[in-house]
Design an enzyme around this catalytic site. Structure first.
Site, PDB file in Angstrom:
ATOM      1  N   CYS A 179     -35.424  -1.480  29.080  1.00 48.48           N
ATOM      2  CA  CYS A 179     -35.049  -2.628  28.236  1.00 48.48           C
ATOM      3  C   CYS A 179     -33.553  -2.742  27.946  1.00 48.48           C
ATOM      4  O   CYS A 179     -32.989  -3.836  28.044  1.00 48.48           O
ATOM      5  CB  CYS A 179     -35.825  -2.570  26.918  1.00 48.48           C
ATOM      6  SG  CYS A 179     -37.611  -2.718  27.136  1.00 48.48           S
ATOM      7  N   ARG A 226     -23.163   7.911  30.330  1.00 45.24           N
ATOM      8  CA  ARG A 226     -23.941   8.174  31.538  1.00 45.24           C
ATOM      9  C   ARG A 226     -25.247   8.887  31.189  1.00 45.24           C
ATOM     10  O   ARG A 226     -25.705   9.781  31.888  1.00 45.24           O
ATOM     11  CB  ARG A 226     -23.128   8.965  32.569  1.00 45.24           C
ATOM     12  CG  ARG A 226     -23.739   8.886  33.954  1.00 45.24           C
ATOM     13  CD  ARG A 226     -22.761   9.149  35.090  1.00 45.24           C
ATOM     14  NE  ARG A 226     -22.168  10.464  35.055  1.00 45.24           N
ATOM     15  CZ  ARG A 226     -20.862  10.696  34.973  1.00 45.24           C
ATOM     16  NH1 ARG A 226     -20.012   9.689  34.915  1.00 45.24           N
ATOM     17  NH2 ARG A 226     -20.405  11.915  34.944  1.00 45.24           N
ATOM     18  N   SER A 227     -25.860   8.463  30.091  1.00 46.52           N
ATOM     19  CA  SER A 227     -27.154   9.030  29.717  1.00 46.52           C
ATOM     20  C   SER A 227     -28.208   8.586  30.714  1.00 46.52           C
ATOM     21  O   SER A 227     -28.079   7.546  31.361  1.00 46.52           O
ATOM     22  CB  SER A 227     -27.554   8.573  28.313  1.00 46.52           C
ATOM     23  OG  SER A 227     -27.859   7.192  28.321  1.00 46.52           O
ATOM     24  N   ASP A 258     -18.244   9.605  31.442  1.00 49.76           N
ATOM     25  CA  ASP A 258     -18.748  10.393  30.316  1.00 49.76           C
ATOM     26  C   ASP A 258     -17.816  11.570  30.098  1.00 49.76           C
ATOM     27  O   ASP A 258     -16.747  11.643  30.722  1.00 49.76           O
ATOM     28  CB  ASP A 258     -20.208  10.819  30.527  1.00 49.76           C
ATOM     29  CG  ASP A 258     -20.378  11.917  31.573  1.00 49.76           C
ATOM     30  OD1 ASP A 258     -19.369  12.292  32.227  1.00 49.76           O
ATOM     31  OD2 ASP A 258     -21.507  12.403  31.734  1.00 49.76           O
TER      32      ASP A 258
END
Length: 335
Positions: free
Chosen positions: A151, A186-187, A209
């Site tokens: 989402c 950059r999860s 990151d």
């Protein structure tokens, strides 16, 4: 005559609510063609107050917009059985789980047992695999059932479409060709999927990151069918920001701020963190600034739920048949 210097009056601040309303009208049109309201079931086993707020917000938005919502509060150890029961229940059209639950690999396991026919968050293996492989449909060749995307990354894409960063003159799938984007985060939940989606749509993406910078791209002239990742040793924001016409930041810490002095003049800036990653001075450099995206994310969730119902309308497989098996990668979802 165009002004030679940017000022805050030249920056257009776009609120998420404006974009969400347009998306919501599309959702309402699709909803009007169904026989009854789809049921989204939320599962909460966490004491995390943020998870509770998100659950309440989901329920409120669903009910206000013609969807049914039911929150099921389940003990941690009963979550697996509860999800399997919801998979098999034909009255349940979508499932959302409010993580973290165990804050471990067990949460990843729970993501994989949610039926792909009900996984509105697009977190199951099949959807993630499709996203990274740039496979956009669940029925390649027929291309009638779009794969489900996570989402928050999808909300950012919908915002970029609204802002006309996507060039509709170009073929579908290549509409970010020519754009350079920096994504700060950059999860595995948002940042890396977002970088992959943008690169698959043709952008050159710098993913930043604390460990460094990676470049996501489809090669010169978009010759590759999906993105590849290249390490950029020694690179920092000083290398990325001055060449980026779009900057998207989602660092979940109040101390981090995007260095405004490095921004390219006229950049499009989007903040998806719950914290303010951009200082007010961003409006002196940016042409467009979107300070938050939460309301778009929740509408995208409803859009995903609607799409699941539409995808299942002419499918004979039962929800149990559609459960993605952990550890398999034969089936491919989409970007």
């Amino acid at each position: 005559m165009a002004s030679t210097g940017a000022s805050s009056t030249n920056c257009k601040v776009i609120l998420a609510n404006t974009i969400a309303k347009k998306l919501l009208s599309e959702v309402q049109e699709g909803l009007s063609k169904l026989q009854g309201p789809p049921l989204l079931v939320g599962f909460l086993a966490s004491s995390d107050p943020a998870a509770r707020v998100y659950a309440d917000w989901t329920g409120k938005t669903c009910r206000e917009n013609g969807f049914a919502f039911e929150l099921r509060e389940v003990p941690k150890d009963a979550m697996e059985d509860a999800l399997l029961a919801a998979n098999a229940d034909p009255s349940v059209h979508g499932i959302i789980v409010y993580y973290p639950i165990f804050s471990s690999r067990q949460d990843q396991y729970l993501q994989q047992i949610v039926s792909i026919s009900k996984d509105v968050e697009g977190l199951s293996h099949r959807y993630i695999f499709n996203m990274y492989q740039n496979i956009r449909f669940l029925d390649p060749g027929t291309d009638t059932k779009k794969s489900i995307l996570p989402c928050t990354p999808l909300a950012v894409i919908k915002i970029l479409e609204h802002l006309h960063v996507y060039n509709t003159i170009l073929p579908y799938g290549n509409r970010l060709f020519g754009h350079t984007v920096t994504v700060i985060n950059r999860s595995e939940v948002v940042g890396r999927p977002l970088a992959a989606l943008l690169a698959n749509d043709g952008a050159c993406v710098y993913s930043v990151d604390v460990e460094g910078v990676q470049q996501f791209h489809r090669g010169q002239g978009l010759k590759k069918s999906r993105h590849e990742v290249e390490e950029k040793p020694g690179w920092t924001l000083e290398n990325c920001l001055p060449v980026s016409d779009v900057v998207i930041s989602g660092v979940p810490g109040e101390k981090f701020k995007v260095p405004v002095e490095l921004l390219r003049e006229g950049a499009v800036c989007i903040n998806f963190s719950s914290e303010k990653n951009f200082t007010p001075e961003v409006k002196e450099k940016a042409s467009i600034y979107v300070p938050a995206i939460g309301k778009v994310t929740i509408v995208v969730l409803l859009r995903n739920l609607l799409r699941m119902v539409q995808n299942r309308a002419d499918t004979d497989a039962t929800p149990a048949d559609a459960i993605d098996k952990p550890g398999t990668i034969e089936e491919k979802p989409s970007a």
